[in-house]
Design a protein around this motif. Structure first.
Motif, PDB file in Angstrom:
ATOM      1  N   GLY A  64       0.788  -1.228   0.000  1.00  0.00           N
ATOM      2  CA  GLY A  64       0.000   0.000   0.000  1.00  0.00           C
ATOM      3  C   GLY A  64       0.819   1.276   0.000  1.00  0.00           C
ATOM      4  N   SER A  66       4.230   3.694  -1.592  1.00  0.00           N
ATOM      5  CA  SER A  66       4.593   4.147  -2.930  1.00  0.00           C
ATOM      6  C   SER A  66       6.052   4.578  -2.958  1.00  0.00           C
ATOM      7  CB  SER A  66       3.684   5.290  -3.370  1.00  0.00           C
ATOM      8  OG  SER A  66       3.857   6.403  -2.528  1.00  0.00           O
ATOM      9  N   SER A  83       3.603   2.438  -7.173  1.00  0.00           N
ATOM     10  CA  SER A  83       3.049   1.996  -5.893  1.00  0.00           C
ATOM     11  C   SER A  83       3.578   0.604  -5.557  1.00  0.00           C
ATOM     12  CB  SER A  83       1.520   1.920  -5.980  1.00  0.00           C
ATOM     13  OG  SER A  83       0.956   3.208  -6.141  1.00  0.00           O
ATOM     14  N   HIS A  85       2.193  -2.550  -4.447  1.00  0.00           N
ATOM     15  CA  HIS A  85       0.910  -3.240  -4.258  1.00  0.00           C
ATOM     16  C   HIS A  85       0.997  -4.269  -3.134  1.00  0.00           C
ATOM     17  CE1 HIS A  85      -2.829  -5.313  -5.232  1.00  0.00           C
ATOM     18  NE2 HIS A  85      -2.157  -6.437  -5.197  1.00  0.00           N
ATOM     19  N   THR A  96       3.804  -1.178  -9.170  1.00  0.00           N
ATOM     20  CA  THR A  96       3.564  -0.534 -10.464  1.00  0.00           C
ATOM     21  C   THR A  96       4.764   0.336 -10.793  1.00  0.00           C
ATOM     22  OG1 THR A  96       2.404   1.292  -9.371  1.00  0.00           O
ATOM     23  CG2 THR A  96       1.071  -0.549 -10.177  1.00  0.00           C
TER      24      THR A  96
ATOM     25  N   GLY B  64      -0.414   7.271  -5.365  1.00  0.00           N
ATOM     26  CA  GLY B  64       0.447   6.703  -4.330  1.00  0.00           C
ATOM     27  C   GLY B  64      -0.299   6.227  -3.100  1.00  0.00           C
ATOM     28  N   GLY B  65      -1.606   6.394  -3.054  1.00  0.00           N
ATOM     29  CA  GLY B  65      -2.395   5.910  -1.921  1.00  0.00           C
ATOM     30  C   GLY B  65      -2.830   4.462  -2.113  1.00  0.00           C
ATOM     31  N   SER B  66      -3.689   3.970  -1.221  1.00  0.00           N
ATOM     32  CA  SER B  66      -4.151   2.584  -1.328  1.00  0.00           C
ATOM     33  C   SER B  66      -5.580   2.483  -0.799  1.00  0.00           C
ATOM     34  CB  SER B  66      -3.221   1.640  -0.569  1.00  0.00           C
ATOM     35  OG  SER B  66      -3.243   1.935   0.817  1.00  0.00           O
ATOM     36  N   TYR B  81      -8.275  -5.499  -2.096  1.00  0.00           N
ATOM     37  CA  TYR B  81      -7.365  -4.389  -1.780  1.00  0.00           C
ATOM     38  C   TYR B  81      -6.508  -4.043  -2.991  1.00  0.00           C
ATOM     39  CZ  TYR B  81      -3.607  -7.809  -1.432  1.00  0.00           C
ATOM     40  OH  TYR B  81      -2.707  -8.799  -1.725  1.00  0.00           O
ATOM     41  N   SER B  83      -3.704  -0.587  -4.731  1.00  0.00           N
ATOM     42  CA  SER B  83      -3.053   0.724  -4.658  1.00  0.00           C
ATOM     43  C   SER B  83      -3.635   1.642  -5.719  1.00  0.00           C
ATOM     44  CB  SER B  83      -1.547   0.567  -4.908  1.00  0.00           C
ATOM     45  OG  SER B  83      -0.929  -0.155  -3.860  1.00  0.00           O
ATOM     46  N   PHE B  84      -3.645   2.929  -5.417  1.00  0.00           N
ATOM     47  CA  PHE B  84      -3.953   3.945  -6.428  1.00  0.00           C
ATOM     48  C   PHE B  84      -2.634   4.391  -7.059  1.00  0.00           C
ATOM     49  CE2 PHE B  84      -7.668   4.591  -3.524  1.00  0.00           C
ATOM     50  CZ  PHE B  84      -8.672   4.321  -4.445  1.00  0.00           C
ATOM     51  N   HIS B  85      -2.357   3.891  -8.251  1.00  0.00           N
ATOM     52  CA  HIS B  85      -1.109   4.270  -8.934  1.00  0.00           C
ATOM     53  C   HIS B  85      -1.147   5.717  -9.394  1.00  0.00           C
ATOM     54  CE1 HIS B  85       2.377   4.038 -11.567  1.00  0.00           C
ATOM     55  NE2 HIS B  85       1.643   4.562 -12.526  1.00  0.00           N
ATOM     56  N   GLU B  86      -2.273   6.141  -9.963  1.00  0.00           N
ATOM     57  CA  GLU B  86      -2.379   7.534 -10.407  1.00  0.00           C
ATOM     58  C   GLU B  86      -3.835   7.983 -10.457  1.00  0.00           C
ATOM     59  OE1 GLU B  86      -0.453   8.582 -14.113  1.00  0.00           O
ATOM     60  OE2 GLU B  86      -1.142  10.646 -13.940  1.00  0.00           O
ATOM     61  N   VAL B  94      -5.826   5.003 -12.287  1.00  0.00           N
ATOM     62  CA  VAL B  94      -5.072   3.769 -12.509  1.00  0.00           C
ATOM     63  C   VAL B  94      -4.843   3.139 -11.150  1.00  0.00           C
ATOM     64  CG1 VAL B  94      -2.989   2.720 -13.466  1.00  0.00           C
ATOM     65  CG2 VAL B  94      -3.909   4.809 -14.505  1.00  0.00           C
ATOM     66  N   THR B  96      -4.341  -0.860  -8.811  1.00  0.00           N
ATOM     67  CA  THR B  96      -4.185  -2.314  -8.786  1.00  0.00           C
ATOM     68  C   THR B  96      -5.349  -2.906  -8.006  1.00  0.00           C
ATOM     69  OG1 THR B  96      -2.800  -2.176  -6.792  1.00  0.00           O
ATOM     70  CG2 THR B  96      -1.670  -2.217  -8.930  1.00  0.00           C
ATOM     71  N   PHE B  97      -5.577  -4.222  -8.206  1.00  0.00           N
ATOM     72  CA  PHE B  97      -6.762  -4.874  -7.651  1.00  0.00           C
ATOM     73  C   PHE B  97      -6.438  -6.327  -7.346  1.00  0.00           C
ATOM     74  CE2 PHE B  97     -10.552  -7.442  -8.078  1.00  0.00           C
ATOM     75  CZ  PHE B  97     -11.578  -6.688  -7.526  1.00  0.00           C
TER      76      PHE B  97
END
Lengths: 161, 161
Positions: A64, A66, A83, A85, A96, B64-66, B81, B83-86, B94, B96-97
């Motif tokens: 989680g 980055s 990030s 993951h 990523t 960069g968050g999650s 769960y 991450s928020f890549h962008e 963008v 991940t999942f």
């Protein structure tokens, strides 16, 4: 000066999916190879080609978190970010990866470390993108120089301590 | 009760790469559709099939968050769960999942919002995984029910406010 075994790096483009796979053995156990990929002070010492310095700008190395770093080559700066993951200590890093010069390109990277006995580790790093053109362009970009020179520095770092 | 236009959802499996692509129009401008995907209180109201409740456990919606949420279906809990890549406001997400029940499976998801005029938005959501088997299994899993029922709830939410 410590002498290190010379290891071959395999860089394989998957025929079926837009993945490039890097396979490399190291003369160190998984915990040491993992630490060299997660401790920012160590990462900065070995990553990338010999002609490039790495400056870690941000490094929150946990599931989680980055990261962001700058590669400096002949006075020019190139930014990269992504990030984390998932982190599984000594086993797996999923992250990523984007080069700021191509902000719409995103790779999903998976690093797997296997204990192959005798204090050695097999590293398999896969990078998945959304097109074969993107994957083939990345492979043709000279990335093999950075991979090979980086891993030679990593061999030396692992041999030192 | 607000009446809403019925929109068709296209779910397309790419023939060349292991991507599934979801295309859907909404009767609301991109900023509203974006907010419905990034504000956790709104996300929890529409996401997933009618038979499932969504509990947002963690939501740090920035580059960069999650995030982490739990889907609750007939008393059973299923964790997800990533991450928020962008994040690019009103344009792009963008992320991940991973479904915790399949911890080695990771999808790279890209949501693109386009202004198509008249206060409407075209949403294109792509999900990239590392094998055709994984992609085809996901498509065959009944995900279309969750997508269609979720977007019907999103239509209503957008019409309300």
């Amino acid at each position: 000066m410590t002498s290190t075994t010379k290891h071959e790096t395999q860089i394989v483009s998957d025929p079926d999916v837009p993945i490039v796979r890097i396979i490399r053995e190291f003369d160190a156990p998984p915990a040491k190879v993992y630490r060299a990929h997660t401790d920012p002070e160590l990462v900065a010492q070995w990553m990338g080609p010999d002609s490039t310095q790495t400056r870690i700008d941000q490094w929150d190395c946990r599931t989680g978190g980055s990261w962001r770093y700058t590669a400096i080559h002949e006075g020019q700066e190139y930014g990269f970010y992504g990030s984390f993951h998932e982190l599984r200590p000594d086993e797996l890093i999923v992250q990523t990866f984007t080069f700021e010069g191509m902000p719409d390109g995103v790779a999903l990277e998976k690093l797997v470390l296997e204990d192959i006995g005798g204090g050695r580790t097999r590293l398999t790093a896969t990078s998945l993108v959304d097109s074969f053109e993107g994957r083939d362009g990345f492979v043709a970009s000279g990335m093999d120089v950075g991979v090979n020179e980086g891993y030679a520095k990593l061999d030396e770092l692992l041999a030192r301590g």
